[in-house]
Write a protein that holds these residues in place. Structure first.
Motif, PDB file in Angstrom:
ATOM      1  N   GLY A 158      40.696  61.172  57.201  1.00 25.38           N
ATOM      2  CA  GLY A 158      42.198  60.724  58.476  1.00 25.38           C
ATOM      3  C   GLY A 158      43.134  62.123  58.186  1.00 25.38           C
ATOM      4  O   GLY A 158      43.184  62.387  56.680  1.00 25.38           O
ATOM      5  N   ARG A 159      44.207  61.485  59.046  1.00 24.76           N
ATOM      6  CA  ARG A 159      45.100  62.545  58.920  1.00 24.76           C
ATOM      7  C   ARG A 159      46.255  61.863  58.715  1.00 24.76           C
ATOM      8  O   ARG A 159      47.174  62.946  58.993  1.00 24.76           O
ATOM      9  N   SER A 160      46.433  60.778  57.988  1.00 27.78           N
ATOM     10  CA  SER A 160      48.458  60.568  58.301  1.00 27.78           C
ATOM     11  C   SER A 160      48.624  61.077  56.796  1.00 27.78           C
ATOM     12  O   SER A 160      49.510  60.883  56.684  1.00 27.78           O
ATOM     13  N   MET A 161      47.832  62.039  56.243  1.00 27.88           N
ATOM     14  CA  MET A 161      48.494  63.177  54.733  1.00 27.88           C
ATOM     15  C   MET A 161      48.607  63.854  55.151  1.00 27.88           C
ATOM     16  O   MET A 161      48.501  64.755  54.150  1.00 27.88           O
ATOM     17  N   GLU A 162      48.576  64.914  56.355  1.00 32.77           N
ATOM     18  CA  GLU A 162      47.805  66.192  56.556  1.00 32.77           C
ATOM     19  C   GLU A 162      50.148  66.375  56.888  1.00 32.77           C
ATOM     20  O   GLU A 162      51.089  65.066  57.129  1.00 32.77           O
ATOM     21  N   PRO A 163      50.138  67.870  56.467  1.00 35.55           N
ATOM     22  CA  PRO A 163      49.311  68.756  56.268  1.00 35.55           C
ATOM     23  C   PRO A 163      49.106  68.907  54.777  1.00 35.55           C
ATOM     24  O   PRO A 163      48.131  69.234  54.011  1.00 35.55           O
ATOM     25  N   ARG A 164      49.559  68.023  53.631  1.00 30.44           N
ATOM     26  CA  ARG A 164      49.485  68.003  52.509  1.00 30.44           C
ATOM     27  C   ARG A 164      48.074  67.827  52.449  1.00 30.44           C
ATOM     28  O   ARG A 164      47.036  68.743  51.158  1.00 30.44           O
ATOM     29  N   ILE A 165      47.242  67.199  52.517  1.00 32.61           N
ATOM     30  CA  ILE A 165      46.491  66.364  52.643  1.00 32.61           C
ATOM     31  C   ILE A 165      45.470  66.345  53.515  1.00 32.61           C
ATOM     32  O   ILE A 165      45.394  65.637  54.428  1.00 32.61           O
ATOM     33  N   PRO A 166      44.919  67.701  54.054  1.00 30.42           N
ATOM     34  CA  PRO A 166      44.423  67.847  55.043  1.00 30.42           C
ATOM     35  C   PRO A 166      42.956  66.775  55.438  1.00 30.42           C
ATOM     36  O   PRO A 166      42.035  66.372  54.462  1.00 30.42           O
ATOM     37  N   ASP A 167      42.455  66.372  56.461  1.00 32.88           N
ATOM     38  CA  ASP A 167      41.422  65.736  56.413  1.00 32.88           C
ATOM     39  C   ASP A 167      39.643  66.589  56.056  1.00 32.88           C
ATOM     40  O   ASP A 167      40.102  67.304  56.350  1.00 32.88           O
ATOM     41  N   GLY A 168      39.404  65.342  55.471  1.00 28.88           N
ATOM     42  CA  GLY A 168      38.032  66.613  55.091  1.00 28.88           C
ATOM     43  C   GLY A 168      37.757  66.867  53.946  1.00 28.88           C
ATOM     44  O   GLY A 168      37.265  67.468  53.210  1.00 28.88           O
ATOM     45  N   SER A 169      39.216  67.321  53.119  1.00 26.83           N
ATOM     46  CA  SER A 169      39.380  67.553  51.578  1.00 26.83           C
ATOM     47  C   SER A 169      38.586  67.435  50.823  1.00 26.83           C
ATOM     48  O   SER A 169      39.130  65.722  50.437  1.00 26.83           O
ATOM     49  N   LEU A 170      38.152  68.291  49.355  1.00 30.99           N
ATOM     50  CA  LEU A 170      37.659  67.417  48.407  1.00 30.99           C
ATOM     51  C   LEU A 170      39.056  67.266  47.913  1.00 30.99           C
ATOM     52  O   LEU A 170      40.050  68.476  47.775  1.00 30.99           O
ATOM     53  N   CYS A 171      39.775  66.408  46.999  1.00 31.70           N
ATOM     54  CA  CYS A 171      41.011  65.647  46.321  1.00 31.70           C
ATOM     55  C   CYS A 171      40.637  65.879  44.336  1.00 31.70           C
ATOM     56  O   CYS A 171      40.067  64.776  44.986  1.00 31.70           O
ATOM     57  N   VAL A 172      42.085  65.617  44.019  1.00 31.81           N
ATOM     58  CA  VAL A 172      41.404  65.489  42.400  1.00 31.81           C
ATOM     59  C   VAL A 172      41.993  64.069  42.011  1.00 31.81           C
ATOM     60  O   VAL A 172      43.260  64.771  42.663  1.00 31.81           O
ATOM     61  N   PHE A 173      42.060  63.537  42.279  1.00 37.40           N
ATOM     62  CA  PHE A 173      42.916  62.238  41.478  1.00 37.40           C
ATOM     63  C   PHE A 173      42.998  61.943  40.077  1.00 37.40           C
ATOM     64  O   PHE A 173      42.070  62.301  39.230  1.00 37.40           O
ATOM     65  N   ARG A 174      44.037  61.084  39.903  1.00 38.69           N
ATOM     66  CA  ARG A 174      43.796  60.802  37.884  1.00 38.69           C
ATOM     67  C   ARG A 174      44.045  59.516  38.582  1.00 38.69           C
ATOM     68  O   ARG A 174      44.554  58.716  38.782  1.00 38.69           O
ATOM     69  N   GLN A 175      43.195  58.301  37.528  1.00 38.38           N
ATOM     70  CA  GLN A 175      42.603  57.013  37.205  1.00 38.38           C
ATOM     71  C   GLN A 175      44.028  56.121  36.142  1.00 38.38           C
ATOM     72  O   GLN A 175      44.505  56.478  35.283  1.00 38.38           O
ATOM     73  N   GLY A 176      44.427  55.318  37.537  1.00 34.07           N
ATOM     74  CA  GLY A 176      45.683  54.766  36.382  1.00 34.07           C
ATOM     75  C   GLY A 176      46.756  56.128  36.670  1.00 34.07           C
ATOM     76  O   GLY A 176      47.106  56.551  37.065  1.00 34.07           O
ATOM     77  N   VAL A 177      47.960  55.444  37.024  1.00 38.47           N
ATOM     78  CA  VAL A 177      49.140  55.626  37.265  1.00 38.47           C
ATOM     79  C   VAL A 177      50.352  55.489  36.400  1.00 38.47           C
ATOM     80  O   VAL A 177      51.331  53.981  35.944  1.00 38.47           O
TER      81      VAL A 177
END
Length: 253
Positions: A158-177
């Protein structure tokens, strides 16, 4: 260019050790080398581990073009480079990460150099239908990222977080906030779908109201896109259909 090494007596033969990427417009060298030398060449690990810093230092002194020419003319035997290949690049960090993943098969060391990747089609636009979440291999993380079991990797759709998070990109997440969620980019799960859960990534914003007993409660929760082409979503704080599952950390490639 691909940097390869062959360690006499190691039994592994010639192996790809890293990627050198030149930006001709700025004469800058982008490089990334493997970090698992001690796995297959423990006697030479200290020397081999210093190659990346040495090349980076020389690139700053000589410039990328001159350094690559020097490597082509002088390297042989144990350490070699391939011929040059031109590729189109929009983002050098992402391109370097992608090329490294394509050409270097490093040793998987869970939560030391690698993070688990999940077959979670995280949506950076609308909620998407997904199959049951399962581990789908391991991805090598950047050397400057401190790894913990709470971190994982998933691919954005998806493109809704571009340009910081490009469509198709692999991203790191941390469980829990932990702590306040205000202004953070979070992974939101829509509950109630069984094995077909839904996910989205958005910036979290909330408005709170002071209750009569002195406590605070959410008055409104909004999930905001970064791309102005998309609209924000407002959630009902009383509705238990959504859960904040993880926090966005960084883009890998």
């Amino acid at each position: 260019m691909i940097l390869s090494v062959e360690i006499p007596g190691a039994g592994a033969g010639k192996m790809n050790a890293g990627v050198l990427l030149e930006d001709p417009a700025t004469d800058r060298l982008w490089l990334r080398l493997r970090r698992d030398w001690d796995e297959f060449a423990p006697d030479e690990a200290e020397v081999l581990s210093a190659i990346e810093d040495d090349l980076a230092s020389k690139a700053r002194e000589m410039g990328a073009t001159q350094l690559l020419r020097y490597l082509e003319e002088t390297l042989s035997n144990a350490v070699q480079v391939t011929g040059r290949r031109e590729i189109p690049v929009e983002d050098f960090e992402r391109a370097l990460a992608r090329l490294y993943r394509e050409h270097v098969q490093s040793t998987v060391r869970p939560f030391v150099t690698h993070l688990p990747r999940y077959s979670l089609a995280v949506a950076a636009g609308k909620f998407l239908e997904n199959q049951e979440v399962s581990e789908d291999g391991w991805e090598e993380a950047p050397a400057d990222l401190r790894l913990t079991p709470e971190l994982f990797v998933a691919r954005i759709a998806g493109r809704s977080m571009e340009p910081r998070i490009p469509d198709g990109s692999l991203c790191v997440f941390r469980q829990g906030v932990t702590g306040s969620r205000q202004g953070r980019l979070v992974l939101v799960e829509q509950l109630g779908g069984g094995a077909n859960d839904r996910y989205t990534v958005k910036r979290y914003a909330s408005e709170k109201a002071l209750d009569k007993d002195g406590s605070w409660s959410h008055e409104k929760i909004t999930l905001e896109p970064l791309n102005p082409e998309f609209e924000a979503w407002t959630l009902d704080p009383e509705e238990e259909r959504f859960r904040i599952g993880a926090e966005f950390v960084r883009v890998l490639d």
